[in-house]
Design a protein around this motif. Structure first.
Motif, mmCIF file in Angstrom:
data_model
loop_
_atom_site.group_PDB
_atom_site.id
_atom_site.type_symbol
_atom_site.label_atom_id
_atom_site.label_comp_id
_atom_site.label_asym_id
_atom_site.label_seq_id
_atom_site.Cartn_x
_atom_site.Cartn_y
_atom_site.Cartn_z
ATOM 1 N N SER A 75 0.831 -1.200 0.000
ATOM 2 C CA SER A 75 0.000 0.000 0.000
ATOM 3 C C SER A 75 0.866 1.249 0.000
ATOM 4 C CB SER A 75 -0.969 -0.006 1.187
ATOM 5 O OG SER A 75 -0.296 0.173 2.399
ATOM 6 N N SER A 87 1.917 1.762 -3.789
ATOM 7 C CA SER A 87 0.838 2.198 -4.673
ATOM 8 C C SER A 87 0.264 3.547 -4.254
ATOM 9 C CB SER A 87 -0.255 1.131 -4.775
ATOM 10 O OG SER A 87 -0.765 0.808 -3.509
ATOM 11 N N CYS A 88 0.180 3.816 -2.950
ATOM 12 C CA CYS A 88 -0.323 5.114 -2.502
ATOM 13 C C CYS A 88 0.652 6.223 -2.902
ATOM 14 C CB CYS A 88 -0.572 5.108 -0.998
ATOM 15 S SG CYS A 88 -1.532 6.524 -0.420
ATOM 16 N N ASN A 89 1.950 5.952 -2.826
ATOM 17 C CA ASN A 89 2.933 6.934 -3.283
ATOM 18 C C ASN A 89 2.763 7.231 -4.767
ATOM 19 O OD1 ASN A 89 5.311 8.105 -1.615
ATOM 20 N ND2 ASN A 89 4.919 6.111 -0.700
ATOM 21 N N VAL A 109 0.027 6.869 -6.670
ATOM 22 C CA VAL A 109 -1.221 7.613 -6.891
ATOM 23 C C VAL A 109 -1.043 9.069 -6.463
ATOM 24 C CG1 VAL A 109 -3.616 7.851 -6.119
ATOM 25 C CG2 VAL A 109 -2.728 5.593 -6.719
ATOM 26 N N THR A 110 -0.492 9.258 -5.267
ATOM 27 C CA THR A 110 -0.291 10.622 -4.761
ATOM 28 C C THR A 110 0.657 11.395 -5.667
ATOM 29 O OG1 THR A 110 -0.645 9.832 -2.509
ATOM 30 C CG2 THR A 110 0.408 11.984 -2.756
ATOM 31 N N CYS A 168 0.783 11.953 0.913
ATOM 32 C CA CYS A 168 0.455 10.524 0.819
ATOM 33 C C CYS A 168 -0.012 9.996 2.178
ATOM 34 C CB CYS A 168 1.677 9.743 0.341
ATOM 35 S SG CYS A 168 1.387 7.958 0.250
ATOM 36 N N VAL A 188 -0.555 6.979 3.302
ATOM 37 C CA VAL A 188 0.151 5.808 3.811
ATOM 38 C C VAL A 188 1.571 6.179 4.238
ATOM 39 C CG1 VAL A 188 0.871 3.432 3.334
ATOM 40 C CG2 VAL A 188 -1.319 4.261 2.468
ATOM 41 N N THR A 189 2.232 7.053 3.495
ATOM 42 C CA THR A 189 3.537 7.536 3.945
ATOM 43 C C THR A 189 3.405 8.187 5.310
ATOM 44 O OG1 THR A 189 4.438 7.852 1.728
ATOM 45 C CG2 THR A 189 5.416 9.181 3.467
#
Length: 162
Positions: free
Chosen positions: A59, A62-64, A66-67, A134, A136-137
């Motif tokens: 996650s 992928s979140c990085n 997308v962001t 981000c 998740v980051t």
């Protein structure tokens, strides 16, 4: 007009069910994406699906991405192909052995390479803003573990810039 925090809250809902340490998870929404989690045999699983710890690290990649796509659009830079390598170092003494302490990863390192037309100054801002935005980051950084975020820019290929 800028969006104000709390006016744009979107709930992300997951339903999980299972036996032992294996789970079937369903993401709420029209698509109803289904995914599965299990554990290594040393943790009581059959290793029939990725560990929740792999999902946590996945996650983060992928979140990085997308962001970063959202940030690149805001900064007016073009992105091409990506690679991510993430390593999380976990001392299993708390998880498996019940020792006192923190069950969190001790350290997580993100190594990202992205094709871009950004110059060095733009790229530094891009990386910083991606980390800030981000979710998740932010979960990882604010958890207190050692977090390394190492990004490299490479020139866009002819395919990406077309």
């Amino acid at each position: 007009m800028a969006i104000r925090p709390k006016e744009s809250v979107v709930p992300f809902v997951v339903h999980g069910e299972g036996t032992g340490v294996a789970q079937k998870l369903t993401a709420a929404g029209d698509a109803g994406h289904v995914f599965h989690a299990d554990a290594f045999p040393a943790f009581g699983g059959a290793d029939a699906a990725p560990s929740p710890l792999f999902y946590a690290l996945g996650s983060l990649t992928s979140c990085n991405q997308v962001t970063a796509a959202l940030v690149a659009k805001d900064l007016g830079i073009t992105l091409g192909a990506w690679t991510f390598d993430i390593q999380g170092d976990l001392d299993t003494a708390v998880l498996v052995g019940g020792a006192d302490g923190n069950a969190n990863f001790d350290r997580v390192e993100v190594r990202a390479t992205v094709e871009t037309d950004a110059d060095e100054a733009q790229f530094e801002r891009f990386v910083s803003e991606t980390a800030r935005r981000c979710p998740v980051t932010q979960l990882f950084q604010r958890s207190g573990l050692e977090f390394v975020n190492d990004w490299t820019r490479v020139p866009l290929t002819a395919d990406a810039s077309a």
